[in-house]
Design a protein around this motif. Structure first.
Motif, PDB file in Angstrom:
ATOM      1  N   VAL A   1      12.831 -27.131   7.816  1.00 55.45           N
ATOM      2  CA  VAL A   1      11.819 -27.558   6.849  1.00 55.45           C
ATOM      3  C   VAL A   1      12.256 -27.039   5.487  1.00 55.45           C
ATOM      4  N   ASN A   2      12.319 -27.934   4.505  1.00 50.95           N
ATOM      5  CA  ASN A   2      12.829 -27.554   3.181  1.00 50.95           C
ATOM      6  C   ASN A   2      12.075 -26.395   2.553  1.00 50.95           C
ATOM      7  N   ASP A   3      10.770 -26.399   2.634  1.00 48.28           N
ATOM      8  CA  ASP A   3       9.960 -25.325   2.075  1.00 48.28           C
ATOM      9  C   ASP A   3       9.106 -24.789   3.204  1.00 48.28           C
ATOM     10  N   THR A   4       9.323 -23.558   3.572  1.00 46.57           N
ATOM     11  CA  THR A   4       8.637 -23.025   4.742  1.00 46.57           C
ATOM     12  C   THR A   4       7.268 -22.439   4.417  1.00 46.57           C
ATOM     13  N   GLU A   5       6.547 -23.069   3.521  1.00 50.99           N
ATOM     14  CA  GLU A   5       5.175 -22.622   3.286  1.00 50.99           C
ATOM     15  C   GLU A   5       4.379 -22.690   4.584  1.00 50.99           C
ATOM     16  N   ILE A   6       4.763 -23.579   5.496  1.00 50.79           N
ATOM     17  CA  ILE A   6       4.065 -23.683   6.768  1.00 50.79           C
ATOM     18  C   ILE A   6       4.242 -22.413   7.575  1.00 50.79           C
ATOM     19  N   ASP A   7       5.400 -21.777   7.524  1.00 46.98           N
ATOM     20  CA  ASP A   7       5.604 -20.538   8.283  1.00 46.98           C
ATOM     21  C   ASP A   7       4.680 -19.433   7.796  1.00 46.98           C
ATOM     22  N   ARG A   8       4.481 -19.323   6.498  1.00 50.87           N
ATOM     23  CA  ARG A   8       3.553 -18.316   5.963  1.00 50.87           C
ATOM     24  C   ARG A   8       2.129 -18.640   6.380  1.00 50.87           C
ATOM     25  N   LEU A   9       1.745 -19.910   6.331  1.00 51.98           N
ATOM     26  CA  LEU A   9       0.408 -20.323   6.743  1.00 51.98           C
ATOM     27  C   LEU A   9       0.182 -20.015   8.224  1.00 51.98           C
ATOM     28  N   LEU A  10       1.149 -20.372   9.065  1.00 47.89           N
ATOM     29  CA  LEU A  10       1.011 -20.127  10.500  1.00 47.89           C
ATOM     30  C   LEU A  10       0.853 -18.640  10.790  1.00 47.89           C
ATOM     31  N   LEU A  11       1.641 -17.816  10.130  1.00 45.59           N
ATOM     32  CA  LEU A  11       1.553 -16.388  10.366  1.00 45.59           C
ATOM     33  C   LEU A  11       0.193 -15.839   9.928  1.00 45.59           C
ATOM     34  N   SER A  12      -0.335 -16.347   8.846  1.00 42.35           N
ATOM     35  CA  SER A  12      -1.678 -15.937   8.412  1.00 42.35           C
ATOM     36  C   SER A  12      -2.723 -16.329   9.450  1.00 42.35           C
ATOM     37  N   LEU A  13      -2.615 -17.543   9.991  1.00 44.02           N
ATOM     38  CA  LEU A  13      -3.557 -18.001  11.019  1.00 44.02           C
ATOM     39  C   LEU A  13      -3.422 -17.172  12.292  1.00 44.02           C
ATOM     40  N   LEU A  14      -2.198 -16.840  12.664  1.00 47.99           N
ATOM     41  CA  LEU A  14      -1.984 -16.023  13.859  1.00 47.99           C
ATOM     42  C   LEU A  14      -2.542 -14.616  13.664  1.00 47.99           C
ATOM     43  N   ALA A  15      -2.381 -14.054  12.478  1.00 46.54           N
ATOM     44  CA  ALA A  15      -2.905 -12.715  12.193  1.00 46.54           C
ATOM     45  C   ALA A  15      -4.418 -12.688  12.347  1.00 46.54           C
ATOM     46  N   GLU A  16      -5.076 -13.784  11.976  1.00 50.87           N
ATOM     47  CA  GLU A  16      -6.537 -13.885  12.098  1.00 50.87           C
ATOM     48  C   GLU A  16      -7.011 -13.849  13.542  1.00 50.87           C
ATOM     49  N   SER A  17      -6.132 -14.179  14.486  1.00 51.91           N
ATOM     50  CA  SER A  17      -6.528 -14.256  15.896  1.00 51.91           C
ATOM     51  C   SER A  17      -6.919 -12.896  16.465  1.00 51.91           C
ATOM     52  N   GLY A  18      -6.440 -11.820  15.844  1.00 54.87           N
ATOM     53  CA  GLY A  18      -6.716 -10.485  16.346  1.00 54.87           C
ATOM     54  C   GLY A  18      -5.737 -10.037  17.418  1.00 54.87           C
ATOM     55  N   ALA A  19      -4.949 -10.948  17.955  1.00 51.87           N
ATOM     56  CA  ALA A  19      -3.949 -10.604  18.962  1.00 51.87           C
ATOM     57  C   ALA A  19      -2.750  -9.948  18.294  1.00 51.87           C
ATOM     58  N   ASN A  20      -1.943  -9.249  19.083  1.00 51.29           N
ATOM     59  CA  ASN A  20      -0.656  -8.785  18.599  1.00 51.29           C
ATOM     60  C   ASN A  20       0.223 -10.013  18.399  1.00 51.29           C
ATOM     61  N   VAL A  21       0.963 -10.063  17.303  1.00 50.61           N
ATOM     62  CA  VAL A  21       1.846 -11.188  17.020  1.00 50.61           C
ATOM     63  C   VAL A  21       3.266 -10.663  16.859  1.00 50.61           C
TER      64      VAL A  21
END
Length: 170
Positions: free
Chosen positions: A19-39
């Protein structure tokens, strides 16, 4: 430093190669962090993920496997046995695996783990700036098995995470 009483999500970022601009990777990691699980974030070997370190949370651990000999040559590096062992242990102990159209989904299937594939973006994109790899024959075969779920929006991604963490046998 992760909390052993919490569930574990293994996340393989998509990476700049796909993906040319990985803004999606930062977004996904933020969403995963919200889950409360270990990531556990397993960075793609020999690839970069722009600015992923800007997402910080106490429940996130970033694993950078392999090493390169020269930064200007793709795949000019090695993957030590310890990194493969780490991946096997992370897969074994994970409750869920999230990624883009990556072979890590096949590895997760071998460990009988729930798998969420990501197919949405932070902003609208033209076809060639998306993960058009979902249209490749080998990825279509994977998604056609019914053994993976594809998140096509942030809301669906959150819902699938919650669903699988509540009932990984799905």
């Amino acid at each position: 430093g992760l909390d052993p009483s919490k569930k574990v999500i293994l996340h393989a970022p998509i990476g700049n190669l796909y993906v040319n601009d990985t803004e999606i990777d930062r977004l996904l990691l933020s969403l995963l962090a919200e889950s409360g699980a270990n990531v556990i974030v397993r960075m793609p070997p020999f690839d970069t993920v722009s600015h992923i370190e800007t997402v910080r949370a106490p429940n996130i651990y970033i694993n950078k496997p392999g090493f390169t000999y020269s930064a200007d040559k793709f795949f000019d590096g090695e993957m030590p046995v310890e990194d493969d062992t780490f991946l096997m242990n992370a897969l074994y102990h994970s409750d869920l695996v999230t990624t883009g159209p990556s072979t890590i989904a096949i590895d997760a299937a071998l460990f009988n783990k729930p798998i969420i594939l990501i197919h949405f973006y932070a902003t609208a994109r033209e076809y060639w700036d998306t993960l058009f790899y979902y249209d490749f024959t080998h990825v279509k075969r994977l998604t056609g098995t019914g053994g993976v779920r594809i998140a096509r929006s942030q809301e669906q991604f959150r819902d699938l995470i919650e669903m699988y963490l509540d009932n990984p046998r799905l």
